[in-house]
Scaffold this motif. Structure first.
Motif, short mmCIF file in Angstrom:
data_model
loop_
_atom_site.label_atom_id
_atom_site.label_comp_id
_atom_site.label_asym_id
_atom_site.label_seq_id
_atom_site.Cartn_x
_atom_site.Cartn_y
_atom_site.Cartn_z
N PHE A 123 -17.51 20.24 1.66
CA PHE A 123 -16.99 18.88 1.51
C PHE A 123 -15.50 18.85 1.86
CE2 PHE A 123 -14.85 15.74 -1.32
CZ PHE A 123 -15.41 14.59 -0.77
N ASP A 124 -15.09 17.75 2.48
CA ASP A 124 -13.66 17.53 2.68
C ASP A 124 -13.40 16.03 2.64
OD1 ASP A 124 -11.01 18.16 3.08
OD2 ASP A 124 -11.16 18.01 5.26
N ALA A 125 -12.26 15.65 2.11
CA ALA A 125 -11.90 14.22 2.09
C ALA A 125 -10.41 14.10 1.87
CB ALA A 125 -12.63 13.51 0.95
N LYS A 126 -9.88 12.94 2.24
CA LYS A 126 -8.49 12.68 1.86
C LYS A 126 -8.39 11.26 1.31
CE LYS A 126 -6.36 11.55 6.34
NZ LYS A 126 -7.39 11.26 7.24
N VAL A 127 -7.34 11.03 0.56
CA VAL A 127 -7.14 9.70 -0.02
C VAL A 127 -6.58 8.81 1.09
CG1 VAL A 127 -5.93 8.41 -1.83
CG2 VAL A 127 -6.70 10.76 -2.27
N ASP A 128 -7.31 7.73 1.42
CA ASP A 128 -6.88 6.85 2.51
C ASP A 128 -5.64 6.06 2.14
OD1 ASP A 128 -8.99 7.61 4.08
OD2 ASP A 128 -10.31 6.06 3.26
N GLY A 129 -5.55 5.74 0.87
CA GLY A 129 -4.43 4.92 0.44
C GLY A 129 -4.62 4.50 -0.99
N LEU A 130 -3.67 3.74 -1.47
CA LEU A 130 -3.74 3.32 -2.86
C LEU A 130 -3.01 2.00 -3.03
CD1 LEU A 130 -4.25 4.53 -5.91
CD2 LEU A 130 -1.77 4.63 -5.85
N PHE A 131 -3.64 1.09 -3.75
CA PHE A 131 -2.98 -0.18 -4.05
C PHE A 131 -2.92 -0.35 -5.56
CE2 PHE A 131 -4.02 -0.78 0.31
CZ PHE A 131 -2.97 -1.55 0.80
N VAL A 132 -1.76 -0.71 -6.05
CA VAL A 132 -1.60 -0.92 -7.49
C VAL A 132 -1.45 -2.42 -7.72
CG1 VAL A 132 -0.30 -0.23 -9.54
CG2 VAL A 132 -0.28 1.25 -7.52
N ALA A 133 -2.39 -3.00 -8.49
CA ALA A 133 -2.31 -4.43 -8.81
C ALA A 133 -1.25 -4.61 -9.88
CB ALA A 133 -3.67 -4.91 -9.31
N LEU A 134 -0.28 -5.49 -9.60
CA LEU A 134 0.85 -5.59 -10.54
C LEU A 134 1.06 -7.00 -11.08
CD1 LEU A 134 3.28 -3.09 -8.79
CD2 LEU A 134 2.14 -2.81 -10.98
N GLY A 135 -0.04 -7.60 -11.50
CA GLY A 135 0.06 -8.90 -12.16
C GLY A 135 0.14 -10.05 -11.17
N GLY A 136 -0.71 -11.07 -11.39
CA GLY A 136 -0.72 -12.24 -10.51
C GLY A 136 -1.04 -11.84 -9.09
N ASN A 137 -0.33 -12.46 -8.14
CA ASN A 137 -0.61 -12.18 -6.73
C ASN A 137 0.37 -11.15 -6.18
OD1 ASN A 137 -2.48 -14.14 -7.10
ND2 ASN A 137 -1.33 -15.74 -6.04
N TYR A 138 0.50 -10.05 -6.88
CA TYR A 138 1.49 -9.05 -6.49
C TYR A 138 0.87 -7.65 -6.58
CZ TYR A 138 6.19 -7.11 -5.90
OH TYR A 138 7.30 -6.47 -5.40
N ALA A 139 1.12 -6.85 -5.58
CA ALA A 139 0.66 -5.46 -5.61
C ALA A 139 1.64 -4.61 -4.81
CB ALA A 139 -0.74 -5.35 -5.01
N VAL A 140 1.49 -3.30 -4.97
CA VAL A 140 2.27 -2.35 -4.17
C VAL A 140 1.26 -1.37 -3.61
CG1 VAL A 140 3.96 -0.47 -4.24
CG2 VAL A 140 4.38 -2.55 -5.54
N GLY A 141 1.40 -1.01 -2.34
CA GLY A 141 0.39 -0.10 -1.81
C GLY A 141 0.82 0.69 -0.60
N GLU A 142 0.03 1.71 -0.34
CA GLU A 142 0.22 2.55 0.85
C GLU A 142 -1.15 2.78 1.47
OE1 GLU A 142 4.01 5.46 -0.04
OE2 GLU A 142 2.01 6.11 -0.61
N LEU A 143 -1.19 2.78 2.80
CA LEU A 143 -2.45 2.99 3.50
C LEU A 143 -2.23 3.99 4.62
CD1 LEU A 143 -5.24 1.71 3.04
CD2 LEU A 143 -4.66 -0.01 4.76
N PHE A 144 -3.11 4.96 4.71
CA PHE A 144 -3.08 6.00 5.76
C PHE A 144 -1.73 6.71 5.86
CE2 PHE A 144 -5.91 2.52 7.49
CZ PHE A 144 -7.07 3.08 6.99
N GLY A 145 -0.98 6.72 4.79
CA GLY A 145 0.28 7.47 4.76
C GLY A 145 1.45 6.78 5.45
#
Ligand SMILES: Cc1cc2nc3c(=O)[nH]c(=O)nc-3n(C[C@H](O)[C@H](O)[C@H](O)COP(=O)(O)OP(=O)(O)OC[C@H]3O[C@@H](n4cnc5c(N)ncnc54)[C@H](O)[C@@H]3O)c2cc1C
Length: 402
Positions: free
Chosen positions: A336-358
């Motif tokens: 097996f192999d995998a990597k994390v594609d990205g991550l989004f953090v929901a930060l209340g209401g219509n706001y988030a912070v995220g990273e995708l594909f590095g």
């Protein structure tokens, strides 16, 4: 026909079934102790009262009926795995399998060394715990509202653990309380949110971009962040820290760690300190037993442990489904192999912070829209199956749910 049993209708279990369903040589069984799939990734919104029950709980029986080919859903807890006889046991019956996929997830780790946490802390990894917090908090607001409370009594909501779930809950709670403060004013007076973690920063282990921008957003929302704050014990109204600080609280939510759900078995399978199965590079703990998602320690090909997330649960599920398909054709599974594609953090209401594909880094409304697209596409996929399953069950049974 080969019989494949999947234990656990979470993110991993459902994805494994979706990937095996088109193989006509396979007969599929899904076991879950609950009747519903719990969308833990949306728990922050349910806890804060932004989402409803139907946003976070989807009926597994309807989902199983939503495919062209039948999947047998058995709502029972699997209590024992007999790997030599290739059977699983519930309280009522024994079922045999050719291949077994263990996808039992994890629960909140209240840590035995934090005295009182298990008794006084709410968790979010199970629906009943999230629901229990939500109703207790709403009840308190309701009482303050109808009693016309103007008291200055402080209500402290303490969230222990500033990982992804703790941060999302703190931000959404703060956002919802801000909204309430306009409509039901006095009832929300004096509510303070504390986000507490023993590490040097919030979101330990995440990228500086995510950490810094999340911290700014939390500050703007008025969340009190306490880092390097090691919780030693909790009693009915106070959190005691190792450095002798104390914090009064009204509600305590604990998101500081996970403990994997394992199942008794004829062989003592190896586990790590989080009770996760230690599997080989093909996700197996025995010749025909695969483990996926939070219940096992998942490593990439460089032997780095991957984080216990829905994303990795789904990737391991797809891999295991392909491996089983191959094994039926006498092919040996590749590691097996995998990597994390990205991550989004929901930060209340219509706001988030995220990273995708590095390389894509984003915050604010755009990040929120991207996060919503990811969660909505997952939700809509499940919902379509659910609707089809519901129709089938009612039509087959002349208008009454079978
Ligand atoms: C607030 C919060 C926010 C999160 N946000 C994100 C995010 O943004 N992105 C992300 O990728 N991840 C996120 N996660 C993590 C993600 O939810 C988990 O990693 C994911 O749920 C793991 O999936 P799983 O299939 O391994 O287990 P689960 O989804 O936990 O499913 C396990 C299933 O197994 C069943 N089960 C357990 N034992 C038995 C048994 N003995 N017999 C029968 N059934 C059994 C349970 O009832 C459950 O349905 C978040 C988690 C939380 C709490």
């Amino acid at each position: 026909m080969k019989k494949v049993i999947v234990i656990g209708g979470g993110y991993g279990g459902l994805r494994a079934i979706e990937h095996l369903i088109n193989n006509k040589k396979i007969e599929l069984y899904l076991f879950d102790e609950n009747s519903y799939h719990y969308l833990q990734t949306e728990a922050y919104g349910y806890i804060a009262g932004r989402f409803d029950l139907h946003d976070v709980a989807l009926d597994l029986k309807n989902w199983c009926h939503g495919f062209k080919r039948p999947i047998t859903f058995i709502q029972e807890k699997v209590e024992f795995i007999d790997s030599s006889k290739q059977t699983v046991q519930t309280k009522t019956s024994t079922f045999d399998y050719d291949y077994l996929i263990v996808a039992t997830g994890a629960r909140t780790n209240f840590f035995d060394f934090i005295s009182g946490m298990d008794t006084y802390g709410f968790g979010v990894k199970k629906l009943f715990r999230s629901h229990s917090f939500r109703t207790s908090f709403e009840e308190l607001l309701y009482k303050k509202l109808v009693n016309g409370s103007t008291s200055n009594e402080k209500i402290n909501l303490v969230i222990g653990g500033a990982g992804l779930s703790g941060v999302e809950i703190a931000a959404e709670m703060s956002n919802v309380i801000k909204k309430h403060s306009k409509s039901i004013a006095d009832a929300t007076k004096e509510i303070q949110i504390y986000l507490v973690d023993a590490s040097d920063t919030i979101l330990p282990g995440m990228s500086p971009y995510i950490i810094q921008n999340t911290q700014v957003r939390l500050d703007n929302l008025g969340v009190n962040t306490l880092t390097k704050a090691f919780i030693e014990s909790v009693d009915s109204d106070t959190v005691y820290f190792k450095d002798k600080r104390e914090l009064k609280y009204t509600f305590m939510i604990f998101t500081g760690g996970i403990l994997a759900n394992s199942i008794d078995s004829d062989i003592e399978f190896q586990k790590n300190r989080l009770n996760q199965y230690i599997c080989d590079s093909t996700q197996r703990i025995a010749e025909n037993i695969f483990t996926i998602g939070d219940c096992c320690e998942i490593r990439n090909k460089n032997n780095i442990i991957l984080p216990p997330t829905a994303q990795i649960a789904e990737k391991s599920a797809e891999y295991v489904a392909d491996s089983i398909t191959g094994m039926i054709l006498n092919q040996k599974p590749k590691p097996f192999d995998a990597k994390v594609d990205g991550l989004f953090v929901a930060l209340g209401g219509n706001y988030a912070v995220g990273e995708l594909f590095g390389f894509i880094k984003t915050k604010g409304y755009i990040a929120y829209i991207l996060k919503k697209l990811i969660t909505k596409s997952y939700y809509i996929g499940l919902k379509l199956r659910l609707n089809t399953g519901f129709k089938k069950r009612t039509i087959l049974n002349k208008g009454v749910l079978s």
